[in-house]
Write a protein that holds these residues in place. Structure first.
Motif, PDB file in Angstrom:
ATOM      1  N   LYS A   1       0.895  -1.390   0.207  1.00 17.53           N
ATOM      2  CA  LYS A   1      -0.155   0.090  -0.392  1.00 17.53           C
ATOM      3  C   LYS A   1       1.348   1.104  -0.232  1.00 17.53           C
ATOM      4  CE  LYS A   1      -4.562  -1.838   1.958  1.00 17.53           C
ATOM      5  NZ  LYS A   1      -5.290  -1.520   3.193  1.00 17.53           N
ATOM      6  N   ALA A   2       1.473   0.966   0.461  1.00 18.53           N
ATOM      7  CA  ALA A   2       2.542   2.305   0.469  1.00 18.53           C
ATOM      8  C   ALA A   2       3.381   2.561  -0.235  1.00 18.53           C
ATOM      9  CB  ALA A   2       4.094   2.258   1.583  1.00 18.53           C
ATOM     10  N   VAL A   3       3.927   1.459  -0.798  1.00 21.21           N
ATOM     11  CA  VAL A   3       4.837   1.626  -2.525  1.00 21.21           C
ATOM     12  C   VAL A   3       3.958   1.832  -3.664  1.00 21.21           C
ATOM     13  CG1 VAL A   3       6.318   0.627  -4.011  1.00 21.21           C
ATOM     14  CG2 VAL A   3       6.259   0.260  -1.604  1.00 21.21           C
ATOM     15  N   TYR A   4       2.139   1.107  -3.651  1.00 22.63           N
ATOM     16  CA  TYR A   4       2.052   1.311  -5.096  1.00 22.63           C
ATOM     17  C   TYR A   4       1.018   2.543  -4.543  1.00 22.63           C
ATOM     18  CZ  TYR A   4       4.286  -2.373  -6.701  1.00 22.63           C
ATOM     19  OH  TYR A   4       5.507  -3.523  -6.960  1.00 22.63           O
ATOM     20  N   SER A   5       0.255   3.324  -5.597  1.00 22.73           N
ATOM     21  CA  SER A   5      -1.084   3.778  -5.483  1.00 22.73           C
ATOM     22  C   SER A   5      -2.207   3.142  -5.322  1.00 22.73           C
ATOM     23  CB  SER A   5      -1.055   4.570  -6.868  1.00 22.73           C
ATOM     24  OG  SER A   5      -1.374   3.535  -7.865  1.00 22.73           O
ATOM     25  N   GLU A   6      -3.553   3.658  -5.346  1.00 19.58           N
ATOM     26  CA  GLU A   6      -4.536   2.920  -4.972  1.00 19.58           C
ATOM     27  C   GLU A   6      -4.951   2.146  -6.017  1.00 19.58           C
ATOM     28  OE1 GLU A   6      -9.037   3.171  -3.004  1.00 19.58           O
ATOM     29  OE2 GLU A   6      -7.780   4.858  -3.486  1.00 19.58           O
ATOM     30  N   SER A   7      -4.864   2.394  -7.409  1.00 26.26           N
ATOM     31  CA  SER A   7      -5.471   1.539  -8.393  1.00 26.26           C
ATOM     32  C   SER A   7      -4.157   0.820  -8.630  1.00 26.26           C
ATOM     33  CB  SER A   7      -4.844   2.502 -10.010  1.00 26.26           C
ATOM     34  OG  SER A   7      -4.050   3.071 -10.355  1.00 26.26           O
ATOM     35  N   ASP A   8      -3.071   1.035  -8.326  1.00 26.32           N
ATOM     36  CA  ASP A   8      -1.887  -0.194  -8.285  1.00 26.32           C
ATOM     37  C   ASP A   8      -1.398  -1.102  -7.743  1.00 26.32           C
ATOM     38  OD1 ASP A   8      -1.208   1.429 -10.816  1.00 26.32           O
ATOM     39  OD2 ASP A   8      -0.030   2.485 -10.214  1.00 26.32           O
ATOM     40  N   TYR A   9      -2.383  -0.437  -6.158  1.00 27.69           N
ATOM     41  CA  TYR A   9      -2.449  -1.473  -5.141  1.00 27.69           C
ATOM     42  C   TYR A   9      -3.064  -2.605  -5.300  1.00 27.69           C
ATOM     43  CZ  TYR A   9      -3.845  -3.410  -1.082  1.00 27.69           C
ATOM     44  OH  TYR A   9      -3.578  -4.334  -0.190  1.00 27.69           O
ATOM     45  N   TYR A  10      -3.659  -2.826  -6.125  1.00 25.44           N
ATOM     46  CA  TYR A  10      -4.936  -4.094  -5.836  1.00 25.44           C
ATOM     47  C   TYR A  10      -4.807  -4.699  -7.786  1.00 25.44           C
ATOM     48  CZ  TYR A  10      -8.591  -1.654  -3.280  1.00 25.44           C
ATOM     49  OH  TYR A  10      -8.767  -1.232  -2.074  1.00 25.44           O
ATOM     50  N   LYS A  11      -3.194  -4.074  -8.725  1.00 23.02           N
ATOM     51  CA  LYS A  11      -2.879  -4.437 -10.001  1.00 23.02           C
ATOM     52  C   LYS A  11      -1.789  -5.655  -9.578  1.00 23.02           C
ATOM     53  CE  LYS A  11      -1.021  -3.440 -14.291  1.00 23.02           C
ATOM     54  NZ  LYS A  11      -1.049  -2.421 -14.820  1.00 23.02           N
ATOM     55  N   TYR A  12      -0.933  -5.233  -8.686  1.00 21.94           N
ATOM     56  CA  TYR A  12       0.568  -5.938  -8.177  1.00 21.94           C
ATOM     57  C   TYR A  12       0.244  -6.294  -6.562  1.00 21.94           C
ATOM     58  CZ  TYR A  12       2.147  -2.624 -12.171  1.00 21.94           C
ATOM     59  OH  TYR A  12       2.216  -2.044 -13.371  1.00 21.94           O
ATOM     60  N   THR A  13      -0.889  -6.165  -6.226  1.00 22.04           N
ATOM     61  CA  THR A  13      -0.707  -6.563  -5.093  1.00 22.04           C
ATOM     62  C   THR A  13      -0.949  -8.852  -5.392  1.00 22.04           C
ATOM     63  OG1 THR A  13      -2.196  -5.228  -4.110  1.00 22.04           O
ATOM     64  CG2 THR A  13      -2.205  -7.916  -2.729  1.00 22.04           C
ATOM     65  N   PRO A  14       0.056  -9.720  -4.913  1.00 19.93           N
ATOM     66  CA  PRO A  14      -0.129 -10.479  -5.491  1.00 19.93           C
ATOM     67  C   PRO A  14      -1.248 -11.497  -4.302  1.00 19.93           C
ATOM     68  CG  PRO A  14       1.734 -10.299  -3.837  1.00 19.93           C
ATOM     69  CD  PRO A  14       1.304  -9.783  -3.498  1.00 19.93           C
ATOM     70  N   GLU A  15      -1.895 -12.864  -5.125  1.00 23.07           N
ATOM     71  CA  GLU A  15      -2.828 -13.410  -4.738  1.00 23.07           C
ATOM     72  C   GLU A  15      -2.616 -13.832  -2.844  1.00 23.07           C
ATOM     73  OE1 GLU A  15      -4.726 -16.457  -7.201  1.00 23.07           O
ATOM     74  OE2 GLU A  15      -4.777 -15.274  -8.494  1.00 23.07           O
ATOM     75  N   ILE A  16      -1.433 -14.018  -2.343  1.00 22.25           N
ATOM     76  CA  ILE A  16      -0.763 -14.498  -1.521  1.00 22.25           C
ATOM     77  C   ILE A  16      -1.135 -13.593  -0.127  1.00 22.25           C
ATOM     78  CG2 ILE A  16       0.863 -13.853  -1.037  1.00 22.25           C
ATOM     79  CD1 ILE A  16       2.112 -16.090   0.206  1.00 22.25           C
ATOM     80  N   ILE A  17      -1.876 -12.428  -0.831  1.00 22.61           N
ATOM     81  CA  ILE A  17      -2.495 -11.301   0.440  1.00 22.61           C
ATOM     82  C   ILE A  17      -4.191 -11.685   0.821  1.00 22.61           C
ATOM     83  CG2 ILE A  17      -2.994  -8.538   0.973  1.00 22.61           C
ATOM     84  CD1 ILE A  17       0.093  -9.708   0.943  1.00 22.61           C
ATOM     85  N   TRP A  18      -4.615 -11.959  -0.575  1.00 20.43           N
ATOM     86  CA  TRP A  18      -5.893 -12.089  -0.733  1.00 20.43           C
ATOM     87  C   TRP A  18      -6.536 -13.109  -0.390  1.00 20.43           C
ATOM     88  CZ3 TRP A  18      -7.342  -6.848   0.067  1.00 20.43           C
ATOM     89  CH2 TRP A  18      -6.649  -6.248  -1.174  1.00 20.43           C
ATOM     90  N   ASP A  19      -6.287 -14.366  -1.034  1.00 20.80           N
ATOM     91  CA  ASP A  19      -6.533 -15.709  -1.172  1.00 20.80           C
ATOM     92  C   ASP A  19      -5.134 -16.863  -0.393  1.00 20.80           C
ATOM     93  OD1 ASP A  19      -8.303 -17.763  -1.605  1.00 20.80           O
ATOM     94  OD2 ASP A  19      -8.409 -18.212  -3.690  1.00 20.80           O
ATOM     95  N   PRO A  20      -5.694 -17.534  -0.170  1.00 23.00           N
ATOM     96  CA  PRO A  20      -6.387 -17.708   0.603  1.00 23.00           C
ATOM     97  C   PRO A  20      -6.956 -17.195   2.420  1.00 23.00           C
ATOM     98  CG  PRO A  20      -5.137 -19.858   1.159  1.00 23.00           C
ATOM     99  CD  PRO A  20      -5.093 -18.534   0.394  1.00 23.00           C
ATOM    100  N   LEU A  21      -5.888 -16.238   2.653  1.00 24.85           N
ATOM    101  CA  LEU A  21      -5.558 -15.606   3.881  1.00 24.85           C
ATOM    102  C   LEU A  21      -6.568 -14.590   4.890  1.00 24.85           C
ATOM    103  CD1 LEU A  21      -2.011 -15.444   4.394  1.00 24.85           C
ATOM    104  CD2 LEU A  21      -2.528 -16.630   4.591  1.00 24.85           C
ATOM    105  N   GLU A  22      -7.257 -13.984   3.245  1.00 23.74           N
ATOM    106  CA  GLU A  22      -8.567 -12.602   3.048  1.00 23.74           C
ATOM    107  C   GLU A  22      -7.598 -12.232   4.446  1.00 23.74           C
ATOM    108  OE1 GLU A  22     -11.567 -15.356   4.737  1.00 23.74           O
ATOM    109  OE2 GLU A  22     -12.088 -16.423   2.984  1.00 23.74           O
ATOM    110  N   ILE A  23      -6.985 -11.152   3.922  1.00 25.59           N
ATOM    111  CA  ILE A  23      -6.648 -10.722   5.208  1.00 25.59           C
ATOM    112  C   ILE A  23      -6.746  -8.925   4.639  1.00 25.59           C
ATOM    113  CG2 ILE A  23      -4.424  -8.694   6.026  1.00 25.59           C
ATOM    114  CD1 ILE A  23      -2.899 -12.206   5.061  1.00 25.59           C
ATOM    115  N   HIS A  24      -7.542  -8.454   5.614  1.00 23.98           N
ATOM    116  CA  HIS A  24      -8.182  -6.675   5.842  1.00 23.98           C
ATOM    117  C   HIS A  24      -7.894  -6.172   6.479  1.00 23.98           C
ATOM    118  CE1 HIS A  24     -11.076  -9.344   3.261  1.00 23.98           C
ATOM    119  NE2 HIS A  24     -11.148  -9.924   3.802  1.00 23.98           N
ATOM    120  N   ASN A  25      -7.525  -4.980   6.380  1.00 21.05           N
ATOM    121  CA  ASN A  25      -7.710  -3.893   7.909  1.00 21.05           C
ATOM    122  C   ASN A  25      -8.425  -3.903   8.427  1.00 21.05           C
ATOM    123  OD1 ASN A  25      -4.928  -2.641   5.828  1.00 21.05           O
ATOM    124  ND2 ASN A  25      -6.365  -1.012   3.846  1.00 21.05           N
TER     125      ASN A  25
END
Length: 333
Positions: free
Chosen positions: A309-333
């Motif tokens: 989140k610190a390195v990428y802009s908000e739009s690029d963050y979702y583009k470059y964030t690896p799947e491991i951050i989202w699935d299957p860990l389901e990590i949220h703020n």
């Protein structure tokens, strides 16, 4: 059996053999064989022959007595030839009395044969009652009359027993015939119930076998517990040994975290094929240990998420964030 029921041809043969007053075993055998050939009952003809032989014996006995003297029809005592009054009982001897007694004897003998044969039972009983009453009234003191009446009384009792037994058998047979459909349905229902019981027993047996397999599998999971603990320790050490994520190594650390995976121990091979209450058998202990590992991995991934989140802009963050951050860990703020 009444004489009129004997065919003329057979009766002539019987009278021919009885001419000498004696019926040999061979003559009796020939008569019975011929009677069977005519469709007659062998036992009835045999009884008829006995009656005829008895009549001949009685006639012979009477002739012998006539030579010696007369016989009193009332008491059976011997009476001198020229005397008309019995010296024993005092009764007057008449030709009519003797003829009447002989008629009674003949009819009672014939009725006795019919009683023994079992045919014309009602007619035979009526004849017996008619002549027995007369015999008791007028000639009851005669020993021969007494003997014949006793024999007839015993045969009447036996005949009544046979009739009662036959009536009971016929009643049972008629009951079965009247309820044959019920018995057939009852048999079908019993067969159906037995089939259902066999199916239920088979299903119960299958359930018992499945339950046994489940129990065996669960016991094998208990044996896998050390392996589960060992794997958790190893994976925990790998996560702990990862470098602290920063802007210079976050991509490398993401790939390294991606490589750290839980290797299922309990769900392998045929163990997945065993079902319990509609669901595959699971190892609760392994699930608990795996959840601990996931929490550790999620904690490290959360640190990586902050860097992305610190390195990428908000739009690029979702583009470059690896799947491991989202699935299957389901990590949220």
């Amino acid at each position: 059996m009444a004489k009129q029921l004997i065919p003329e041809e057979l009766d002539q043969l019987i009278q021919e053999y009885l001419t000498d007053g004696v019926l040999t075993d061979k003559e009796r055998s020939v008569i019975l064989k011929k009677a069977e050939g005519m469709g007659l009952d062998r036992d009835e003809i045999d009884l008829y022959l006995d009656a005829q032989v008895q009549k001949i014996d009685q006639a012979t006995d009477a002739a012998a007595r006539r030579q010696k003297g007369k016989t009193c029809p009332y008491c059976g005592g011997s009476v001198p030839q020229l005397t008309d009054k019995c010296p024993h009982c005092g009764e007057n001897i008449t030709a009519q009395a003797s003829e009447e007694l002989q008629e009674i004897f003949d009819n009672l003998e014939e009725a006795l044969v019919d009683l023994k044969s079992g045919k014309e039972l009602d007619r035979s009983k009526a004849t017996v009652e008619r002549y027995a009453r007369k015999a008791k009234m007028y000639y009851g003191s005669n020993p021969k009359v007494q003997k014949l009446l006793l024999e007839i009384e015993n045969e009447t009792i036996e005949s009544a027993k046979r009739v009662k037994a036959d009536a009971r058998k016929n009643a049972i047979l008629q009951y079965v015939l009247n309820h044959i459909k019920f018995f057939i349905w009852l048999f079908v229902i019993l067969i159906a119930l037995l089939s259902i019981k066999m199916c239920v027993n088979c299903a119960d047996e299958n359930r018992r076998e499945s339950k046994q397999k489940v129990n065996e599998l669960r016991e094998s999971y208990v044996l896998d517990k050390p392996k589960i603990d060992e794997q958790l320790d190893q994976l925990t050490k790998k996560i702990d040994n990862l470098e602290k994520p920063n802007k210079n190594n976050y991509e490398l650390m993401t790939r390294e975290l991606q490589k750290i995976e839980w290797n299922n121990i309990s769900r392998d091979g045929d163990k997945e094929d065993v079902w319990d209450n509609g669901h595959p058998v699971s190892n609760e202990y392994e699930e608990e240990q795996k959840a601990k590992f996931v929490e550790l991995k999620r904690a490290y991934a959360y640190k990586l998420q902050k860097i992305y989140k610190a390195v990428y802009s908000e739009s690029d963050y979702y583009k470059y964030t690896p799947e491991i951050i989202w699935d299957p860990l389901e990590i949220h703020n």
